[in-house]
Motif scaffolding. Structure first.
Motif, PDB file in Angstrom:
ATOM      1  N   ASN A  18      42.000  38.626  28.202  1.00 11.79           N
ATOM      2  CA  ASN A  18      42.137  40.006  28.660  1.00 11.79           C
ATOM      3  C   ASN A  18      41.534  40.183  30.047  1.00 11.79           C
ATOM      4  OD1 ASN A  18      43.463  40.962  26.358  1.00 11.79           O
ATOM      5  ND2 ASN A  18      41.531  41.265  25.278  1.00 11.79           N
ATOM      6  N   ALA A  19      40.408  39.520  30.302  1.00 13.45           N
ATOM      7  CA  ALA A  19      39.787  39.607  31.616  1.00 13.45           C
ATOM      8  C   ALA A  19      40.641  38.901  32.666  1.00 13.45           C
ATOM      9  CB  ALA A  19      38.381  39.010  31.587  1.00 13.45           C
ATOM     10  N   VAL A  20      41.184  37.742  32.309  1.00 13.45           N
ATOM     11  CA  VAL A  20      42.006  36.991  33.256  1.00 13.45           C
ATOM     12  C   VAL A  20      43.260  37.788  33.636  1.00 13.45           C
ATOM     13  CG1 VAL A  20      43.374  34.895  33.570  1.00 13.45           C
ATOM     14  CG2 VAL A  20      41.166  34.773  32.411  1.00 13.45           C
TER      15      VAL A  20
ATOM     16  N   VAL B 248      42.544  50.289  37.102  1.00 15.18           N
ATOM     17  CA  VAL B 248      41.801  49.455  38.047  1.00 15.18           C
ATOM     18  C   VAL B 248      40.785  48.651  37.256  1.00 15.18           C
ATOM     19  CG1 VAL B 248      40.228  51.378  38.581  1.00 15.18           C
ATOM     20  CG2 VAL B 248      40.301  49.385  40.081  1.00 15.18           C
ATOM     21  N   GLY B 249      40.707  47.371  37.588  1.00 16.32           N
ATOM     22  CA  GLY B 249      39.729  46.501  36.960  1.00 16.32           C
ATOM     23  C   GLY B 249      38.831  45.876  38.006  1.00 16.32           C
ATOM     24  N   VAL B 250      37.551  45.823  37.693  1.00 15.16           N
ATOM     25  CA  VAL B 250      36.565  45.165  38.559  1.00 15.16           C
ATOM     26  C   VAL B 250      35.767  44.226  37.661  1.00 15.16           C
ATOM     27  CG1 VAL B 250      34.771  45.450  40.286  1.00 15.16           C
ATOM     28  CG2 VAL B 250      36.425  47.295  39.927  1.00 15.16           C
ATOM     29  N   ASN B 251      36.075  42.944  37.728  1.00 11.77           N
ATOM     30  CA  ASN B 251      35.456  41.965  36.844  1.00 11.77           C
ATOM     31  C   ASN B 251      34.472  41.082  37.601  1.00 11.77           C
ATOM     32  OD1 ASN B 251      37.183  42.958  34.934  1.00 11.77           O
ATOM     33  ND2 ASN B 251      38.399  41.099  34.732  1.00 11.77           N
TER      34      ASN B 251
ATOM     35  N   THR C 116      32.481  39.850  28.474  1.00 12.66           N
ATOM     36  CA  THR C 116      33.429  38.783  28.196  1.00 12.66           C
ATOM     37  C   THR C 116      32.668  37.479  27.977  1.00 12.66           C
ATOM     38  OG1 THR C 116      33.709  38.231  30.553  1.00 12.66           O
ATOM     39  CG2 THR C 116      35.176  39.902  29.619  1.00 12.66           C
ATOM     40  N   SER C 117      33.303  36.548  27.306  1.00 14.24           N
ATOM     41  CA  SER C 117      32.637  35.278  27.023  1.00 14.24           C
ATOM     42  C   SER C 117      33.612  34.128  27.124  1.00 14.24           C
ATOM     43  CB  SER C 117      32.001  35.306  25.626  1.00 14.24           C
ATOM     44  OG  SER C 117      32.997  35.453  24.629  1.00 14.24           O
ATOM     45  N   ARG C 118      33.052  32.983  27.393  1.00 16.97           N
ATOM     46  CA  ARG C 118      33.828  31.747  27.433  1.00 16.97           C
ATOM     47  C   ARG C 118      33.135  30.747  26.525  1.00 16.97           C
ATOM     48  NH1 ARG C 118      33.262  26.916  30.118  1.00 16.97           N
ATOM     49  NH2 ARG C 118      35.201  25.736  30.391  1.00 16.97           N
ATOM     50  N   ARG C 119      33.922  30.011  25.762  1.00 25.09           N
ATOM     51  CA  ARG C 119      33.389  28.987  24.869  1.00 25.09           C
ATOM     52  C   ARG C 119      33.922  27.629  25.289  1.00 25.09           C
ATOM     53  NH1 ARG C 119      28.990  30.645  22.049  1.00 25.09           N
ATOM     54  NH2 ARG C 119      29.230  32.876  21.672  1.00 25.09           N
TER      55      ARG C 119
ATOM     56  N   PHE D 159      43.656  29.136  36.552  1.00 31.76           N
ATOM     57  CA  PHE D 159      42.358  28.525  36.297  1.00 31.76           C
ATOM     58  C   PHE D 159      41.647  29.217  35.143  1.00 31.76           C
ATOM     59  CE2 PHE D 159      37.769  28.253  36.939  1.00 31.76           C
ATOM     60  CZ  PHE D 159      37.597  26.879  36.985  1.00 31.76           C
ATOM     61  N   GLY D 160      41.669  30.544  35.123  1.00 33.02           N
ATOM     62  CA  GLY D 160      40.993  31.272  34.060  1.00 33.02           C
ATOM     63  C   GLY D 160      41.551  30.948  32.693  1.00 33.02           C
ATOM     64  N   LEU D 161      42.868  30.877  32.574  1.00 31.29           N
ATOM     65  CA  LEU D 161      43.470  30.576  31.283  1.00 31.29           C
ATOM     66  C   LEU D 161      43.246  29.122  30.883  1.00 31.29           C
ATOM     67  CD1 LEU D 161      46.831  32.542  31.640  1.00 31.29           C
ATOM     68  CD2 LEU D 161      44.796  33.225  30.349  1.00 31.29           C
TER      69      LEU D 161
END
Length: 298
Positions: free
Chosen positions: A285-287, A80-83, A53-56, A276-278
């Motif tokens: 998708n990760a958030v 199940v998600g583990v981020n 994943t990436s953030r700009r 916060f993530g959004l």
């Protein structure tokens, strides 16, 4: 503390979150492989799909990212998600206002730069007898302050008193290593935080939660945070082992889907991590990984 000191501590924290992620992913895939009795045992085991994943930042420059690991339609786990993530840059006006209101951080308008790293986990199970669960730990830094946060809470559709007791007992055992005051404080915090006001009920059977742990002793706070992470598998795996072979019926499945609706409502309306993530531009998708694959409302 110098900037170099914090750079070294950021590296330590981020490495720990990644190591915890690796341990949990391996344990969950082992559950998939070893589930050979009971509901869904004839299905093929599933494995995690891993996506970077990436953030700009607002100007398009790199601002960090992480790994999104999601397992779907398995024998044990429906989703199940583990981020893990490590993001940095400057906070926008909305995020600045939210952080200032919650933390009372001075100087945010003068220098809104930040760094954050953490692990976030949500598991939605195939068998309604097995409880859903959430866990996260994180470190947040600005030039003006730093703190740790995180916790874990159990979300069974079909609660068992002995499961709830084991989950809480294990969390308390790990927290008591740092002082007897932590478990009651963090349990109360979780009871207040994981509450759905518009439903006037908790989203599950509780756990522990902290949002701004900064005692002034970074090493002590980091060790407390690590033990929240270390407690997760001993608290949760025995519950999966005990319940994954149990039978269930269509009414149990209906109860599970309706309970997931409560979970979705909470995460979309109240969860601070989601907001916060959004607001900071992280991969949507990760958030939103925490949302269940299926849910129903009465």
């Amino acid at each position: 503390m110098t900037e170099d000191d914090f750079d070294e501590r950021k590296v330590r924290a981020a490495r720990w979150f990644h190591a915890l992620r690796d341990e949990i992913v391996a344990a969950f895939e082992d559950l998939e492989r070893t589930h050979d009795t009971g509901p869904f045992s004839e299905d093929p085991p599933a494995a995690f799909e891993v996506t970077k994943t990436s953030r700009r930042s607002d100007d398009g420059s790199d601002a960090g990212g992480g790994l999104m690991s999601v397992l779907r339609d398995g024998r044990v786990f429906e989703k199940v998600g583990v981020n893990v993530s490590e993001v940095y840059g400057t906070l926008g006006e909305r995020a600045q206002a939210a952080m200032a209101a919650r933390k009372g951080i001075p100087g945010m308008k003068d220098d809104p730069s930040f760094w954050a790293s953490g692990i976030s986990l949500v598991a939605h199970m195939r068998n309604p007898q097995v409880p859903a669960v959430h866990m996260n730990t994180r470190m947040f830094w600005t030039p003006h302050a730093w703190w740790f946060g995180g916790g874990a809470d159990l979300n069974p559709a079909l609660p068992y008193e002995e499961d709830t007791a084991h989950f809480h007992r294990t969390l308390q055992e790990y927290l008591d290593r740092h002082g007897a005051e932590h478990y009651p404080r963090l349990k109360t915090w979780a009871d207040e935080y994981f509450f759905i006001p518009h439903r006037n009920r908790a989203r599950g059977v509780g756990g522990i939660f902290m949002d701004d742990q900064c005692s002034g002793d970074w090493n002590a706070d980091f060790e407390l945070t690590r033990d929240i992470g270390r407690a997760f598998l001993p608290a949760f795996l025995p519950l999966v082992e005990a319940r994954r072979t149990q039978d269930f019926d269509s009414a149990d499945r209906e109860t599970q889907l309706i309970h997931r609706g409560l979970y979705a409502e909470y995460n979309l309306v109240y969860d601070r991590g989601t907001k916060f993530g959004l607001e900071t531009g992280h991969d949507a998708n990760a958030v939103l990984m925490s949302l269940p694959p299926l849910a129903r409302w009465p």
